[in-house]
Design an enzyme around this catalytic site. Structure first.
Site, mmCIF file in Angstrom:
data_model
loop_
_atom_site.group_PDB
_atom_site.id
_atom_site.type_symbol
_atom_site.label_atom_id
_atom_site.label_comp_id
_atom_site.label_asym_id
_atom_site.label_seq_id
_atom_site.Cartn_x
_atom_site.Cartn_y
_atom_site.Cartn_z
ATOM 1 N N TRP A 1 -4.806 -7.430 4.200
ATOM 2 C CA TRP A 1 -4.432 -8.139 3.719
ATOM 3 C C TRP A 1 -3.571 -9.772 4.284
ATOM 4 C CZ3 TRP A 1 -2.640 -3.206 3.852
ATOM 5 C CH2 TRP A 1 -1.416 -3.326 4.681
ATOM 6 N N SER B 1 1.056 -1.104 -0.258
ATOM 7 C CA SER B 1 -0.033 -0.041 -0.372
ATOM 8 C C SER B 1 0.929 0.856 -0.145
ATOM 9 C CB SER B 1 -0.659 0.252 0.846
ATOM 10 O OG SER B 1 -1.997 -0.884 1.422
ATOM 11 N N CYS C 1 -7.635 -0.927 7.432
ATOM 12 C CA CYS C 1 -6.566 -1.181 6.484
ATOM 13 C C CYS C 1 -5.111 -1.905 7.236
ATOM 14 C CB CYS C 1 -5.587 -0.574 5.753
ATOM 15 S SG CYS C 1 -3.769 -1.362 4.836
ATOM 16 N N ASP D 1 -8.222 -2.148 3.054
ATOM 17 C CA ASP D 1 -7.547 -2.659 1.804
ATOM 18 C C ASP D 1 -6.156 -3.211 3.074
ATOM 19 O OD1 ASP D 1 -5.472 -2.537 0.458
ATOM 20 O OD2 ASP D 1 -4.358 -0.760 1.499
HETATM 21 N N1 LIG Z 1 -0.772 -14.689 9.807
HETATM 22 C C1 LIG Z 1 -0.999 -14.357 11.184
HETATM 23 O O1 LIG Z 1 -1.424 -14.306 12.214
HETATM 24 C C2 LIG Z 1 -0.906 -12.057 11.246
HETATM 25 C C3 LIG Z 1 -0.320 -11.847 12.180
HETATM 26 C C4 LIG Z 1 -0.132 -10.479 12.478
HETATM 27 C C5 LIG Z 1 -0.193 -10.094 11.268
HETATM 28 N N2 LIG Z 1 -0.009 -10.552 10.669
HETATM 29 C C6 LIG Z 1 0.414 -9.814 9.555
HETATM 30 O O2 LIG Z 1 1.009 -8.427 8.975
HETATM 31 C C7 LIG Z 1 0.317 -7.558 8.496
HETATM 32 C C8 LIG Z 1 0.666 -5.960 9.381
HETATM 33 O O3 LIG Z 1 1.455 -6.418 10.220
HETATM 34 P P1 LIG Z 1 2.580 -5.388 11.631
HETATM 35 O O4 LIG Z 1 3.918 -6.591 11.648
HETATM 36 O O5 LIG Z 1 2.443 -4.447 10.803
HETATM 37 O O6 LIG Z 1 1.382 -5.525 12.720
HETATM 38 P P2 LIG Z 1 1.564 -6.368 13.764
HETATM 39 O O7 LIG Z 1 2.493 -5.249 14.239
HETATM 40 O O8 LIG Z 1 2.057 -7.423 14.372
HETATM 41 O O9 LIG Z 1 0.157 -5.320 15.019
HETATM 42 C C9 LIG Z 1 -0.337 -3.920 14.673
HETATM 43 C C10 LIG Z 1 -0.978 -3.689 16.254
HETATM 44 O O10 LIG Z 1 -2.382 -4.234 15.973
HETATM 45 C C11 LIG Z 1 -2.360 -5.444 17.379
HETATM 46 N N3 LIG Z 1 -3.317 -6.158 16.714
HETATM 47 C C12 LIG Z 1 -3.122 -7.723 16.626
HETATM 48 N N4 LIG Z 1 -4.140 -8.290 16.632
HETATM 49 C C13 LIG Z 1 -5.064 -7.478 16.444
HETATM 50 C C14 LIG Z 1 -6.655 -7.607 16.806
HETATM 51 N N5 LIG Z 1 -7.492 -8.483 15.872
HETATM 52 N N6 LIG Z 1 -7.220 -6.116 16.438
HETATM 53 C C15 LIG Z 1 -6.560 -5.042 16.662
HETATM 54 N N7 LIG Z 1 -5.079 -4.883 16.786
HETATM 55 C C16 LIG Z 1 -4.716 -6.097 16.578
HETATM 56 C C17 LIG Z 1 -0.703 -5.951 17.402
HETATM 57 O O11 LIG Z 1 -1.252 -6.413 18.522
HETATM 58 P P3 LIG Z 1 0.234 -7.312 19.515
HETATM 59 O O12 LIG Z 1 0.452 -6.552 20.479
HETATM 60 O O13 LIG Z 1 -1.109 -8.277 19.900
HETATM 61 O O14 LIG Z 1 -0.036 -8.072 18.428
HETATM 62 C C18 LIG Z 1 -0.206 -4.460 16.966
HETATM 63 O O15 LIG Z 1 -0.275 -3.399 18.550
HETATM 64 C C19 LIG Z 1 -1.416 -8.269 8.440
HETATM 65 O O16 LIG Z 1 -1.982 -6.900 7.740
HETATM 66 C C20 LIG Z 1 -0.897 -9.537 8.749
HETATM 67 O O17 LIG Z 1 -0.922 -9.281 6.825
HETATM 68 C C21 LIG Z 1 -0.633 -11.557 9.930
HETATM 69 C C1 LIG Z 2 -6.111 -8.117 -0.976
HETATM 70 C C2 LIG Z 2 -7.142 -8.978 -1.073
HETATM 71 C C3 LIG Z 2 -7.967 -9.531 -1.297
HETATM 72 C C4 LIG Z 2 -9.445 -10.842 -1.239
HETATM 73 N N1 LIG Z 2 -10.195 -11.151 -1.211
HETATM 74 C C5 LIG Z 2 -10.629 -11.348 -1.074
HETATM 75 C C6 LIG Z 2 -11.744 -12.422 -1.200
HETATM 76 O O1 LIG Z 2 -12.865 -11.361 -1.064
HETATM 77 N N2 LIG Z 2 -13.082 -13.097 -0.793
HETATM 78 C C7 LIG Z 2 -12.027 -14.737 -1.108
HETATM 79 O O2 LIG Z 2 -12.343 -15.637 -1.310
HETATM 80 N N3 LIG Z 2 -10.778 -14.136 -1.327
HETATM 81 C C8 LIG Z 2 -10.745 -13.137 -0.977
HETATM 82 N N4 LIG Z 2 -9.191 -12.865 -1.638
HETATM 83 C C9 LIG Z 2 -7.863 -14.083 -1.618
HETATM 84 C C10 LIG Z 2 -7.656 -14.724 -2.615
HETATM 85 O O3 LIG Z 2 -8.987 -14.533 -3.812
HETATM 86 C C11 LIG Z 2 -6.734 -16.183 -2.417
HETATM 87 O O4 LIG Z 2 -5.335 -15.543 -1.403
HETATM 88 C C12 LIG Z 2 -6.374 -16.672 -3.899
HETATM 89 O O5 LIG Z 2 -5.472 -18.415 -3.007
HETATM 90 C C13 LIG Z 2 -5.656 -16.137 -4.913
HETATM 91 O O6 LIG Z 2 -5.299 -16.746 -5.659
HETATM 92 P P1 LIG Z 2 -4.762 -15.473 -7.442
HETATM 93 O O7 LIG Z 2 -2.916 -16.034 -6.766
HETATM 94 O O8 LIG Z 2 -4.744 -16.481 -8.548
HETATM 95 O O9 LIG Z 2 -5.505 -14.469 -8.405
HETATM 96 C C14 LIG Z 2 -8.011 -12.515 -1.144
HETATM 97 C C15 LIG Z 2 -6.864 -11.671 -1.346
HETATM 98 C C16 LIG Z 2 -6.045 -10.598 -1.185
HETATM 99 C C17 LIG Z 2 -4.633 -10.590 -0.921
HETATM 100 C C1 LIG Z 3 -6.142 -15.419 4.242
HETATM 101 O O1 LIG Z 3 -6.250 -14.640 5.617
HETATM 102 C C2 LIG Z 3 -5.826 -14.288 6.721
HETATM 103 C C3 LIG Z 3 -6.732 -13.258 6.847
HETATM 104 O O2 LIG Z 3 -5.672 -12.005 6.637
HETATM 105 C C4 LIG Z 3 -4.297 -14.462 6.713
HETATM 106 O O3 LIG Z 3 -3.737 -14.761 7.969
HETATM 107 C C5 LIG Z 3 -3.707 -15.426 5.862
HETATM 108 O O4 LIG Z 3 -2.703 -15.229 5.772
HETATM 109 C C6 LIG Z 3 -4.250 -15.596 4.421
HETATM 110 N N1 LIG Z 3 -3.992 -16.658 3.392
HETATM 111 C C7 LIG Z 3 -3.271 -16.244 3.012
HETATM 112 C C8 LIG Z 3 -2.328 -17.396 2.610
HETATM 113 O O5 LIG Z 3 -3.059 -15.612 2.032
#
Ligand SMILES: NC(=O)c1ccc[n+]([C@@H]2O[C@H](COP(=O)([O-])OP(=O)(O)OC[C@H]3O[C@@H](n4cnc5c(N)ncnc54)[C@H](OP(=O)(O)O)[C@@H]3O)[C@@H](O)[C@H]2O)c1
Ligand SMILES: Cc1cc2nc3c(=O)[nH]c(=O)nc-3n(C[C@H](O)[C@H](O)[C@H](O)COP(=O)(O)O)c2cc1C
Ligand SMILES: *[C@@H]1O[C@H](CO)[C@@H](O)[C@H](O)[C@H]1NC(C)=O
Ligand SMILES: Cc1cc2nc3c(=O)[nH]c(=O)nc-3n(C[C@H](O)[C@H](O)[C@H](O)COP(=O)(O)OP(=O)(O)OC[C@H]3O[C@@H](n4cnc5c(N)ncnc54)[C@H](O)[C@@H]3O)c2cc1C
Ligand SMILES: *[C@@H]1O[C@H](CO)[C@@H](O)[C@H](O)[C@H]1NC(C)=O
Ligand SMILES: *[C@@H]1O[C@H](CO)[C@@H](O)[C@H](O)[C@H]1NC(C)=O
Ligand SMILES: *[C@@H]1O[C@H](CO)[C@@H](O)[C@H](O)[C@H]1NC(C)=O
Ligand SMILES: CC(=O)N[C@H]1CO[C@H](CO)[C@@H](O)[C@@H]1O
Length: 678
Positions: free
Chosen positions: A678, A433, A631, A676
């Site tokens: 992800w 973004s 976002c 927005d």
């Molecule tokens: N897949 C995962 O498990 C996971 C986890 C985090 C981030 N991410 C990815 O990383 C991106 C951004 O990460 P970042 O490193 O910039 O963020 P970050 O530093 O991990 O988190 C930012 C803030 O959001 C808080 N937070 C955690 N869960 C929340 C919830 N359910 N609702 C509201 N706030 C919450 C965190 O608190 P805490 O002290 O509780 O962490 C922290 O204060 C995310 O959009 C995502 O794609 C993925």
């Molecule tokens: C920004 C973003 C928005 C998405 N929105 C949706 C959604 O509205 N519904 C859904 O089922 N999956 C959503 N997905 C998940 C994607 O459809 C999924 O990751 C898919 O495997 C991506 O396939 P592609 O790499 O062929 O585009 C979203 C993923 C991203 C990154």
């Molecule tokens: C599916 O969405 C969740 C929530 O954003 C995210 O933690 C996860 O990484 C996504 N899965 C993939 C493979 O992008």
């Protein structure tokens, strides 16, 4: 007919001959297949291409980041190797469908479709959606089709696009084979969902079409030949063949298929803690003609880390200096990257070598197992979903890790290079973004990326992201801080100069993707922004945009702009020193609320807690027609925030939960609640 006429006819005949034979002639002249251009006879008529190439099965895909494409290709390959079908695997973006009603009904169709936004189609598949919504009732009764959707159930419109395809095709009289398959990223089960769907569809096909199953043997789609030396036609990892020295200097237009090599004029670390990194990078687009709007995304084209390239070369015992060319044996299949090229360049620049491994990949590898005991183990893991999860997926193994683990460290030399090229996904650009404003920085794009680098509890090594670690390496090199990483060492290193020094002096290939994330036109409309962590990126752009507007004309009167930001503590507070500067320009119209989640001795606070605290102010703004923007993390945060708004509406209006839910949905549909995530 006079002699001028005769000459004209002769010229036309020659031109026509050249036109007809252009494919052959081009190959003779350039021996350099441009992998970007369409490869069929040039026709966009899907049915014509099917018929011209004697295809008897059609696989269509709509894909944004390559996942659907990847599955479509796997499926196609399996149909041809298992049943000897002649499959056309087509990107929906490259064809027109007006003649689809003329597709012979014995040519079956499988559609792979991913979903974006509010159940939207991927960008390239939007014309296909338009076709489907305008085609007449019962106009496609000839179509026997199956569908596999790719989605993520954490999004509200789960597999929305695939479900729409089903609805439209059925109302056009098409005939669904089996049932719709839906892959779910959220549960990490896309691969398993695909396998389940695939097994049942293949069984159905075998029955319906009386197909004979053949033994699974790898057969390359491409003719492979090695070349003796590097010349100006050989790609060393250039993003596209337009960047080869044999081509005139490329000056655009720059698109998602032809990136711009942008100088990173500045970058710096945003966190002050030692455990985590977040990089601010500024890309100079002044010499590119690229324009962007505040709220758009930047696609960054990464390359693999040297350590990972080395590991990959070792496992398969490959020589990086081998120069080779691929020529497609099937006009409808493109070479996957610019050719000729070298083995080293492909591994570094064109293949996704570090991602997770799929169970199906293991199945294809069985034929190449180095000995009988390894073969046995491989077969077991390929068949047993739980064992695969436990032994491979949960350890975050990439392909090389997994194979070394299985073979106890010995090499897998018998796997053909062509097999790897055809079965490993392409390295894809990553999206960010944009955190600048096109009004205040027309020629510079800012990106805010949190570095993916966490210890792997099962192996002791680190799980690292490709692009974010590349950005961190560039930041350290650019600021001459490479020596200062004793406390937080770099897990991986990169070749920052790129092919033929194309990326030297801190450049990377990028493209801009338009988004729909936009501030309201009317500056008096109140704006509520929620962006914890890196989710704050586009809001920095939004606020800078408003600052630029006020600085241009300080008589304008902004509506309330209220930002909810969340971080762990002061150390990961992004752009902390900037916000007060914006506040001095924007005055009372800007308000920032920060939720700290990990300050010792205080309780955990999230953005939605802050929203709740201020629910009466929020309710006032909503009554004034405020726009809501969210976002960042889609998994939990965006859902929790959505629920909070439902609560606020419920209390404010005195309505029940279902009614409030409908209101939030209506806001989303009207573009007044934009995400927005992800
Ligand atoms: N897949 C995962 O498990 C996971 C986890 C985090 C981030 N991410 C990815 O990383 C991106 C951004 O990460 P970042 O490193 O910039 O963020 P970050 O530093 O991990 O988190 C930012 C803030 O959001 C808080 N937070 C955690 N869960 C929340 C919830 N359910 N609702 C509201 N706030 C919450 C965190 O608190 P805490 O002290 O509780 O962490 C922290 O204060 C995310 O959009 C995502 O794609 C993925
Ligand atoms: C920004 C973003 C928005 C998405 N929105 C949706 C959604 O509205 N519904 C859904 O089922 N999956 C959503 N997905 C998940 C994607 O459809 C999924 O990751 C898919 O495997 C991506 O396939 P592609 O790499 O062929 O585009 C979203 C993923 C991203 C990154
Ligand atoms: C599916 O969405 C969740 C929530 O954003 C995210 O933690 C996860 O990484 C996504 N899965 C993939 C493979 O992008
Ligand atoms: C629309 C959009 C906007 C975005 N905006 C931003 C933004 O503003 N800022 C931002 O920081 N990010 C943003 N992202 C996320 C970003 O695109 C990247 O996904 C993220 O930076 C990780 O990229 P990477 O190349 O470093 O990691 P990748 O190499 O793609 O790895 C992805 C994840 O998988 C893990 N992984 C690596 N290898 C394995 C393995 N073998 N097995 C299992 N897991 C593995 C990595 O640790 C990492 O967590 C956005 C995404 C989208 C779709
Ligand atoms: C395809 O559909 C048509 C009409 O719906 C049907 O007659 C035909 O048998 C079908 N073909 C296959 C192979 O299922
Ligand atoms: C650059 O932009 C100008 C003005 O919009 C346009 O005329 C020109 O063709 C563009 N050049 C390229 C290479 O896109
Ligand atoms: C197969 O190779 C592995 C690793 O090199 C070795 O441990 C094993 O004993 C071999 N098995 C047979 C049957 O050769
Ligand atoms: C080991 C390896 O792949 N090295 C290559 C790194 O990339 C440069 C060009 O980008 C090549 O010249 C090296 O051979």
């Amino acid at each position: 007919m006079n002699s001028t006429d005769l000459l004209t006819v002769a010229v036309i005949c020659i031109l026509f001959f050249i036109y007809k034979k252009w494919d052959v002639i081009k190959e003779l002249i350039f021996s350099n297949d441009d992998h970007i251009s369409a490869v069929n006879s040039g026709s966009r008529d899907i049915v014509q291409v099917v018929l011209e190439n004697n295809k008897n099965y059609l696989v269509l895909f709509g894909s944004q980041t390559g996942t659907a494409e990847d599955y479509a290709k796997k499926f196609s390959k399996e149909l041809s190797s298992k049943f000897n079908l002649n499959v056309l695997c087509a990107d929906l973006e490259l064809y027109d469908y007006d003649t689809l009603s003329e597709l012979p009904n014995n040519v079956l169709v499988s559609i792979f479709m991913s979903t974006y936004g509010e159940g939207d189609f991927p960008d390239g598949a939007i014309p296909f959606e338009t076709f489907l919504t305008t085609t007449g009732e019962n106009s496609l009764t000839n179509l026997n089709f199956s569908i596999f959707g790719l989605g993520n159930s954490t999004y509200e419109f789960y597999n929305g696009a695939a479900r729409k395809v089903l609805k439209y095709l059925q109302s056009a009289g098409g005939n669904l084979l089996g049932s719709i398959g839906e892959g779910d990223d959220a549960t990490g089960s896309t691969d398993e969902d695909y396998l389940t769907w695939k097994e049942s569809i293949m069984a159905e096909l075998k029955n319906k079409l009386h197909l004979e199953e053949q033994e699974h043997k790898f057969k390359s789609t491409f003719k492979y030949e090695t070349l003796p030396e590097i010349n100006s036609h050989v790609s060393l990892g250039e993003p596209t063949s337009k960047y080869l020295p044999s081509e005139p200097a490329f000056t655009g237009p720059f698109t998602a298929a032809q990136p711009f090599i942008a100088p990173i004029i500045k970058s710096h670390e945003l966190f002050t803690s030692v455990e985590r990194n977040c990089i601010h990078s500024e890309f100079d687009i002044s010499s590119s003609n690229i324009s962007y709007s505040t709220g758009d995304h930047l696609g960054i084209w990464p390359s693999n880390a040297t350590e990972k390239v080395q590991q990959f070369l070792n496992v398969f015992n490959l020589n990086p200096d081998t120069i080779f060319n691929l020529v497609s044996q099937d006009k409808t299949i493109k070479v996957p990257f610019p050719c000729p090229t070298t083995v080293g360049a492909v591994i570094r620049h064109y293949l996704e070598i570090t991602g997770p491994v799929s169970r199906q990949f293991f199945e294809h590898l069985i034929q190449f197992a180095p000995n009988s005991s390894i073969k046995e183990k491989l077969t077991k893991l390929a068949k047993d979903k739980d064992a695969f999860q436990q032994e491979i997926t949960s350890k975050y193994f990439n392909l090389a890790d997994a194979l070394l683990y299985l073979s106890g460290g010995s090499k897998w030399e018998s796997i053909p290079w062509e097999f790897l090229i055809e079965n490993i996904p392409k390295l894809q650009p990553r999206y960010y973004s944009i955190s600048s404003s096109s009004l205040s920085e027309r020629n510079t794009i800012h990106v805010t990326s949190v570095v993916e680098n966490t210890p792997n509890p099962k192996t002791g090594s680190n799980i690292v992201g490709v692009t974010t670690n590349l950005l961190r390496n560039i930041q350290l090199a650019q600021n001459k801080q490479l020596q200062s990483t004793e406390i937080n060492p770099l897990p991986v290193h990169y070749d920052l100069n790129g092919p033929r020094d194309l990326f030297a002096n801190y450049k990377l290939p990028v493209h801009v993707r338009q988004s729909t994330f936009r501030l309201p036109q009317n500056i008096e409309t109140p704006v509520i922004m929620i962006g914890p962590g890196t989710g704050v990126a586009p809001f920095r752009g939004f606020i800078r945009e408003r600052v630029a507007q006020v600085e241009k004309d300080n008589s304008i009167k902004l509506g309330k702009h209220i930002l909810f930001y969340g971080c762990r503590n002061e150390q990961d507070y992004l752009y902390q020193e900037e916000w007060s500067k914006y506040a001095t320009v924007l005055g009372e119209s800007f308000e920032m609320n920060v939720a700290f989640s990990r300050v010792p001795g205080t309780k955990k606070v999230y953005v939605q807690d802050k929203l709740n605290e201020m629910s009466s102010d929020i309710w006032d703004l909503l009554k004034k027609g405020a726009y809501i923007y969210v976002c960042g993390d889609a998994g939990r945060m965006a859902k929790d925030v959505s629920r909070t708004f439902i609560n606020i509406l419920q209390k404010g209006h005195g309505i029940n939960e279902a009614e409030a839910l409908e209101m939030v949905k209506a806001l989303k549909t009207a573009g007044k609640y934009q995400e927005d995530v992800w």
